[in-house]
Scaffold this active site. Structure first.
Site, PDB file in Angstrom:
ATOM      1  N   SER A   1       0.842  -1.192   0.000  1.00 42.07           N
ATOM      2  CA  SER A   1       0.000   0.000   0.000  1.00 42.07           C
ATOM      3  C   SER A   1       0.888   1.257   0.000  1.00 42.07           C
ATOM      4  CB  SER A   1      -0.960  -0.056   1.191  1.00 42.07           C
ATOM      5  OG  SER A   1      -2.061   0.787   1.000  1.00 42.07           O
TER       6      SER A   1
ATOM      7  N   HIS B   1      -7.425  -6.228  -0.457  1.00 42.89           N
ATOM      8  CA  HIS B   1      -6.218  -5.444  -0.195  1.00 42.89           C
ATOM      9  C   HIS B   1      -5.146  -6.208   0.580  1.00 42.89           C
ATOM     10  CE1 HIS B   1      -4.277  -1.572  -0.401  1.00 42.89           C
ATOM     11  NE2 HIS B   1      -4.164  -1.455   0.904  1.00 42.89           N
TER      12      HIS B   1
ATOM     13  N   ASP C   1      -9.725  -5.404  -4.739  1.00 43.11           N
ATOM     14  CA  ASP C   1      -8.844  -4.495  -4.001  1.00 43.11           C
ATOM     15  C   ASP C   1      -9.336  -3.052  -4.062  1.00 43.11           C
ATOM     16  OD1 ASP C   1      -6.546  -3.373  -2.813  1.00 43.11           O
ATOM     17  OD2 ASP C   1      -5.215  -4.698  -3.939  1.00 43.11           O
TER      18      ASP C   1
END
Length: 317
Positions: free
Chosen positions: A113, A280, A253
């Site tokens: 991320s 995610h 996601d």
């Protein structure tokens, strides 16, 4: 990728200026293979939700996890303002950690991320010791991310959208009602495992209880980005990345294909794997598939997979 007793582990802190960075090493740093240095998300999360990656050391790859400054076991600085919490601060912290642990001459980066954006920025400077890069579930551009968040929010039930907007407008995002509405989004686009794995719960609550970095740089939630990173993008840096790069995302996601695609388009030596049953957190949602993908990439980079240049050289092919 569960913990095992066979894995030697060391923990500690290293000085970073007047502060301390907490780290955890699994495996043998003197074993010859480049360690995988793991950059967690947030900004302002902790290493906990990425702990399962330490099991890769059972396959011979040392793994270094650490808590970025401001959270977890590293120095907390709740009184620092927005001018302190910068991308450059975290790049400097990463460089310092690599030097202090003596791995700056031979290492790989795994960034999840926000950590993927940070890792891409680090790699674009072409550090001589970097051997490979994994960008997991990351956007290349926060403006594109914000556009996609508008689209994903529109898929939520109308009453959930109304609750989110009402509390964001009133500045009451710390309320239980806002949390419950936010959880609807998270259960669709962040973590498909129900109940949430304890590793993820640990990081989530750490960030919830100490939100200084996250609120300053991101904002109150994944989909209400009003912090200092709201206009940040790494897209212009991507053509400068020279190392082989694995890109990972989930079919469901919050880092949608639109946000991830620039990595694949602009990094010269890249490959993109989409895990069909993940959002995610594919390392928690599809751990076996995730491990297979990552180990195949690591084998290619370090030359242990037949057909790679390093493997052929070692066998005299």
């Amino acid at each position: 990728m569960a913990e095992t007793s066979r894995r030697p582990t060391a923990k500690g802190t290293v000085p970073f200026g007047e502060y301390r960075t907490w780290y955890r090493v699994s495996g043998d740093l003197a074993g010859g293979r480049p360690p995988l240095v793991v950059l967690h998300g947030g900004p302002g999360s902790t290493h906990d939700y990425l702990l399962p990656l330490s099991a890769l050391s059972d396959a011979g790859h040392p793994v270094i996890l650490y808590d970025q400054l401001g959270n977890g076991g590293s120095t907390h600085l709740p009184d620092k303002g927005a001018d302190f919490w910068t991308v450059q601060l975290f790049l400097d912290e990463l460089d310092n950690l690599l030097r202090r642990l003596g791995v700056d001459g031979n290492y790989l980066i795994f960034g999840h991320s926000w950590g993927g954006m940070l890792g891409a920025t680090h790699a674009a400077a072409r550090p001589p010791g970097l051997r490979g890069l994994v960008i997991a579930n990351s956007p290349a551009s926060m403006p594109t991310w914000r556009e996609e968040m508008v689209r994903l929010r529109a898929t939520l039930p109308p009453e959930v959208q109304e609750t989110l907007t009402r509390h964001e407008t009133a500045g009451t995002t710390a309320t239980r009602a806002y949390f419950d509405a936010m959880r609807v989004f998270f259960d669709r686009y962040v973590c498909l495992v129900d109940p949430w794995p304890r590793e993820y719960q640990a990081s989530f609550m750490e960030m919830h209880n100490n939100p200084t970095v996250y609120y300053t740089m991101n904002g109150p939630t994944e989909f209400h980005v009003v912090g200092t990173l709201r206009d940040w993008s790494v897209e212009k840096l991507l053509p400068s990345i020279e190392v082989p790069t694995l890109i990972i995302s989930g079919q469901h996601d919050e880092a949608t294909p639109e946000t991830v695609r620039p990595f694949d388009d602009l990094i010269p030596d890249s490959r993109w794997e989409i895990l069909e049953n993940s959002s995610h957190l594919p390392h928690l949602e599809e751990p076996d598939r995730f491990r297979d993908v990552l180990l195949a990439y690591l084998a290619t980079v370090d030359g242990t997979q037949p057909g790679t240049r390093a493997s052929d050289a070692a066998t005299g092919s």
